[in-house]
Scaffold this motif. Structure first.
Motif, PDB file in Angstrom:
ATOM      1  N   ASP A  17     -45.850 -56.647  59.941  1.00  0.00           N
ATOM      2  CA  ASP A  17     -45.031 -56.060  58.773  1.00  0.00           C
ATOM      3  C   ASP A  17     -43.662 -56.589  58.988  1.00  0.00           C
ATOM      4  O   ASP A  17     -43.315 -57.303  59.815  1.00  0.00           O
ATOM      5  N   GLN A  18     -42.978 -56.846  57.586  1.00  0.00           N
ATOM      6  CA  GLN A  18     -41.768 -57.419  57.530  1.00  0.00           C
ATOM      7  C   GLN A  18     -40.572 -57.154  58.452  1.00  0.00           C
ATOM      8  O   GLN A  18     -40.001 -58.038  59.134  1.00  0.00           O
ATOM      9  N   GLU A  19     -40.619 -55.909  58.753  1.00  0.00           N
ATOM     10  CA  GLU A  19     -39.532 -55.323  59.836  1.00  0.00           C
ATOM     11  C   GLU A  19     -39.876 -55.981  61.078  1.00  0.00           C
ATOM     12  O   GLU A  19     -39.071 -56.302  61.940  1.00  0.00           O
ATOM     13  N   THR A  20     -41.135 -55.885  61.652  1.00  0.00           N
ATOM     14  CA  THR A  20     -41.589 -56.464  63.079  1.00  0.00           C
ATOM     15  C   THR A  20     -41.192 -57.981  62.877  1.00  0.00           C
ATOM     16  O   THR A  20     -40.701 -58.126  64.047  1.00  0.00           O
ATOM     17  N   ARG A  21     -41.616 -58.811  61.796  1.00  0.00           N
ATOM     18  CA  ARG A  21     -41.342 -60.116  61.961  1.00  0.00           C
ATOM     19  C   ARG A  21     -39.909 -60.361  62.136  1.00  0.00           C
ATOM     20  O   ARG A  21     -39.523 -61.260  62.920  1.00  0.00           O
ATOM     21  N   LYS A  22     -38.845 -59.476  61.598  1.00  0.00           N
ATOM     22  CA  LYS A  22     -37.553 -59.910  61.986  1.00  0.00           C
ATOM     23  C   LYS A  22     -37.027 -59.577  63.262  1.00  0.00           C
ATOM     24  O   LYS A  22     -36.002 -60.374  63.821  1.00  0.00           O
ATOM     25  N   LYS A  23     -37.668 -58.953  64.160  1.00  0.00           N
ATOM     26  CA  LYS A  23     -37.399 -58.684  65.523  1.00  0.00           C
ATOM     27  C   LYS A  23     -37.948 -59.714  66.519  1.00  0.00           C
ATOM     28  O   LYS A  23     -37.562 -59.658  67.757  1.00  0.00           O
ATOM     29  N   VAL A  24     -38.439 -60.786  65.928  1.00  0.00           N
ATOM     30  CA  VAL A  24     -39.071 -61.812  66.718  1.00  0.00           C
ATOM     31  C   VAL A  24     -38.289 -62.956  66.999  1.00  0.00           C
ATOM     32  O   VAL A  24     -37.888 -63.425  66.111  1.00  0.00           O
ATOM     33  N   LYS A  25     -37.947 -63.465  68.213  1.00  0.00           N
ATOM     34  CA  LYS A  25     -37.291 -64.604  68.473  1.00  0.00           C
ATOM     35  C   LYS A  25     -37.890 -65.556  69.350  1.00  0.00           C
ATOM     36  O   LYS A  25     -38.803 -65.016  70.211  1.00  0.00           O
ATOM     37  N   PHE A  26     -37.807 -66.669  69.036  1.00  0.00           N
ATOM     38  CA  PHE A  26     -38.653 -67.722  70.050  1.00  0.00           C
ATOM     39  C   PHE A  26     -37.721 -68.375  70.906  1.00  0.00           C
ATOM     40  O   PHE A  26     -36.421 -68.740  70.354  1.00  0.00           O
ATOM     41  N   VAL A  27     -37.952 -68.553  72.090  1.00  0.00           N
ATOM     42  CA  VAL A  27     -37.122 -69.312  73.125  1.00  0.00           C
ATOM     43  C   VAL A  27     -37.850 -70.129  73.857  1.00  0.00           C
ATOM     44  O   VAL A  27     -39.095 -69.980  74.497  1.00  0.00           O
ATOM     45  N   TYR A  28     -37.092 -71.311  74.295  1.00  0.00           N
ATOM     46  CA  TYR A  28     -37.972 -72.325  75.005  1.00  0.00           C
ATOM     47  C   TYR A  28     -37.052 -72.710  76.189  1.00  0.00           C
ATOM     48  O   TYR A  28     -35.960 -73.010  76.007  1.00  0.00           O
ATOM     49  N   SER A  29     -37.829 -72.882  77.279  1.00  0.00           N
ATOM     50  CA  SER A  29     -36.717 -73.321  78.554  1.00  0.00           C
ATOM     51  C   SER A  29     -36.182 -74.700  78.520  1.00  0.00           C
ATOM     52  O   SER A  29     -35.298 -74.922  79.179  1.00  0.00           O
ATOM     53  N   ASN A  30     -36.856 -75.410  77.684  1.00  0.00           N
ATOM     54  CA  ASN A  30     -36.110 -76.690  77.593  1.00  0.00           C
ATOM     55  C   ASN A  30     -35.081 -76.906  76.395  1.00  0.00           C
ATOM     56  O   ASN A  30     -34.818 -78.166  75.833  1.00  0.00           O
ATOM     57  N   ASP A  31     -34.921 -75.762  75.650  1.00  0.00           N
ATOM     58  CA  ASP A  31     -33.992 -75.710  74.552  1.00  0.00           C
ATOM     59  C   ASP A  31     -32.667 -74.919  74.786  1.00  0.00           C
ATOM     60  O   ASP A  31     -32.789 -73.788  74.916  1.00  0.00           O
ATOM     61  N   LYS A  32     -31.603 -75.714  74.913  1.00  0.00           N
ATOM     62  CA  LYS A  32     -30.441 -75.069  75.273  1.00  0.00           C
ATOM     63  C   LYS A  32     -29.999 -73.938  74.339  1.00  0.00           C
ATOM     64  O   LYS A  32     -29.397 -72.872  74.795  1.00  0.00           O
ATOM     65  N   GLU A  33     -30.224 -74.331  73.078  1.00  0.00           N
ATOM     66  CA  GLU A  33     -29.627 -73.439  71.866  1.00  0.00           C
ATOM     67  C   GLU A  33     -30.407 -72.127  72.079  1.00  0.00           C
ATOM     68  O   GLU A  33     -29.851 -71.161  71.779  1.00  0.00           O
ATOM     69  N   SER A  34     -31.892 -72.251  72.067  1.00  0.00           N
ATOM     70  CA  SER A  34     -32.649 -70.893  72.115  1.00  0.00           C
ATOM     71  C   SER A  34     -32.333 -70.276  73.444  1.00  0.00           C
ATOM     72  O   SER A  34     -32.409 -68.892  73.379  1.00  0.00           O
ATOM     73  N   GLN A  35     -32.023 -70.862  74.641  1.00  0.00           N
ATOM     74  CA  GLN A  35     -31.720 -70.271  75.842  1.00  0.00           C
ATOM     75  C   GLN A  35     -30.655 -69.522  75.857  1.00  0.00           C
ATOM     76  O   GLN A  35     -30.459 -68.521  76.442  1.00  0.00           O
ATOM     77  N   LYS A  36     -29.583 -69.611  74.762  1.00  0.00           N
ATOM     78  CA  LYS A  36     -28.453 -68.957  74.629  1.00  0.00           C
ATOM     79  C   LYS A  36     -28.909 -67.348  74.270  1.00  0.00           C
ATOM     80  O   LYS A  36     -28.252 -66.349  74.439  1.00  0.00           O
ATOM     81  N   ILE A  37     -30.045 -67.193  73.616  1.00  0.00           N
ATOM     82  CA  ILE A  37     -30.379 -65.847  73.449  1.00  0.00           C
ATOM     83  C   ILE A  37     -30.638 -65.104  74.637  1.00  0.00           C
ATOM     84  O   ILE A  37     -30.424 -63.828  74.608  1.00  0.00           O
ATOM     85  N   MET A  38     -31.318 -65.775  75.645  1.00  0.00           N
ATOM     86  CA  MET A  38     -31.364 -64.885  76.896  1.00  0.00           C
ATOM     87  C   MET A  38     -30.331 -64.577  77.486  1.00  0.00           C
ATOM     88  O   MET A  38     -30.073 -63.468  77.938  1.00  0.00           O
ATOM     89  N   ALA A  39     -29.094 -65.280  77.376  1.00  0.00           N
ATOM     90  CA  ALA A  39     -27.956 -65.007  77.849  1.00  0.00           C
ATOM     91  C   ALA A  39     -27.120 -63.729  77.093  1.00  0.00           C
ATOM     92  O   ALA A  39     -26.461 -63.066  77.660  1.00  0.00           O
ATOM     93  N   GLU A  40     -27.473 -63.930  75.981  1.00  0.00           N
ATOM     94  CA  GLU A  40     -27.005 -62.970  75.098  1.00  0.00           C
ATOM     95  C   GLU A  40     -27.564 -61.602  75.070  1.00  0.00           C
ATOM     96  O   GLU A  40     -27.035 -60.491  74.930  1.00  0.00           O
TER      97      GLU A  40
END
Length: 335
Positions: free
Chosen positions: A238-261
């Motif tokens: 559903d729409q609300e569940t989709r909003k809660k999903v984040k994509f993170v890649y070990s070779n992507d510094k920008e997405s890795q910031k999500i993990m540190a956050e």
């Protein structure tokens, strides 16, 4: 403002109602449910639980009642509160699902999922272990938290790792029986094409998902994409569940910031880019889960009648799953 701290135990829909109005709708929903004979169901139907179902349906009592009645019917059949470690210990051997020994920066329980480590073929057993893990994760939430974090590692995952039926049932159980329990879902190193599916909207979504999946699974075969048997992949989040999903890649510094956050990196498992070398260890985890069983008061023989009923129950057996379309996210009018 950080996306992490935008989230809370409440919902944006709560802002349209005063606390008194929310309580009125909780009372109205409880009246509509009627008396319950099962002690387990009585315990399940707390004001907090009713509030979660109402929030999932934007405080629409009629829609929340339909959803909650289906969830009660499912719980009576599945008996999640009776599942104990001995019932699902085989499912747990590879560490495909486990509760992390750390929490996120908001103090939320973290459930680690590694679908590439699937070790059984029983869809019933897999869902049973998922439900057991959800129940224990919820039990370990602090009083000021009601949501958890799902951290999914796609290492070794293939299309054949998880049957579509199990994936669909997993989503149905989470959304329809445990609403407002997911605070954040992180997909770690998923196939890049997953994110392309996610970002596609409206009319292109069904076609892109359908075509791309068959290109992956049968790259050298001609496939009739118009045939009914191939039209099997549909968006069922559903729409609300989709909003809660984040994509993170070990070779992507920008997405890795999500993990540190989201996490304290000294506590986070090194498999997810953290500094903690400790991983899943079956025997110590088994001891931890047995302790949780004792706390929940759900120790029972794995071959008891209750266990048999639980193992045979499915989300679809005897349960009319609420349609996600019923959950249109419209803030109710007040006054």
């Amino acid at each position: 403002m950080s996306f992490l701290f935008k989230s809370s135990n409440g919902s944006t829909a709560d802002k349209g109602l005063t606390l008194e109005e929310q309580q009125e709708r909780i009372n109205e929903l409880r009246k509509d449910l009627g008396e319950q004979s099962s002690e387990a169901i009585k315990g399940f139907l707390s004001d907090e639980s009713l509030s979660r179902f109402l929030r999932a349906r934007n405080w629409n009592v009629q829609k929340a009642s339909k959803m909650l009645k289906a969830a009660v019917k499912w719980r009576l059949a599945f008996k999640p509160e009776t599942i104990c470690w001995e019932d699902i210990s085989e499912e747990a051997e590879t560490g495909k699902i486990y509760r992390a020994d750390y929490k996120d920066k908001l103090g939320r329980t973290v459930l680690v999922l590694r679908p590439g480590l699937e070790n059984t073929t029983s869809g019933t057993g897999q869902i049973k272990y998922l439900v057991y893990s959800l129940e224990k994760a919820i039990m370990n939430l602090t009083d000021d938290q009601e949501k958890m974090v799902w951290l999914t590692d796609f290492q070794s995952w293939t299309l054949g790792s998880t049957p579509l039926k199990v994936t669909r049932e997993t989503v149905n159980v989470l959304q329809d029986c445990y609403p407002e329990r997911l605070g954040l879902a992180i997909l770690y190193n998923p196939p890049r094409i997953f994110e392309s599916f996610w970002r596609c909207r409206n009319g292109c979504y069904h076609d892109v998902v359908k075509v791309s999946v068959f290109r992956i699974s049968a790259p050298n075969q001609a496939v009739d994409f118009g045939s009914s048997e191939n039209n099997v992949v549909k968006p069922f989040l559903d729409q609300e569940t989709r909003k809660k999903v984040k994509f993170v890649y070990s070779n992507d510094k920008e997405s890795q910031k999500i993990m540190a956050e989201v996490f304290d990196m000294d506590q986070l498992d090194s498999a997810f880019g953290g500094n903690n070398p400790a991983g899943f260890e079956y025997n110590s985890y088994a001891d931890q889960m047995r302790d949780d069983d004792k706390k929940m008061g759900s120790l029972h023989s794995s071959n008891s009648a209750d266990s048999d009923a639980s193992s045979e129950a499915s989300f679809y057996s005897g349960t009319d799953s609420p349609k996600h379309g019923d959950g249109e996210h419209n803030v109710p009018k007040t006054g």
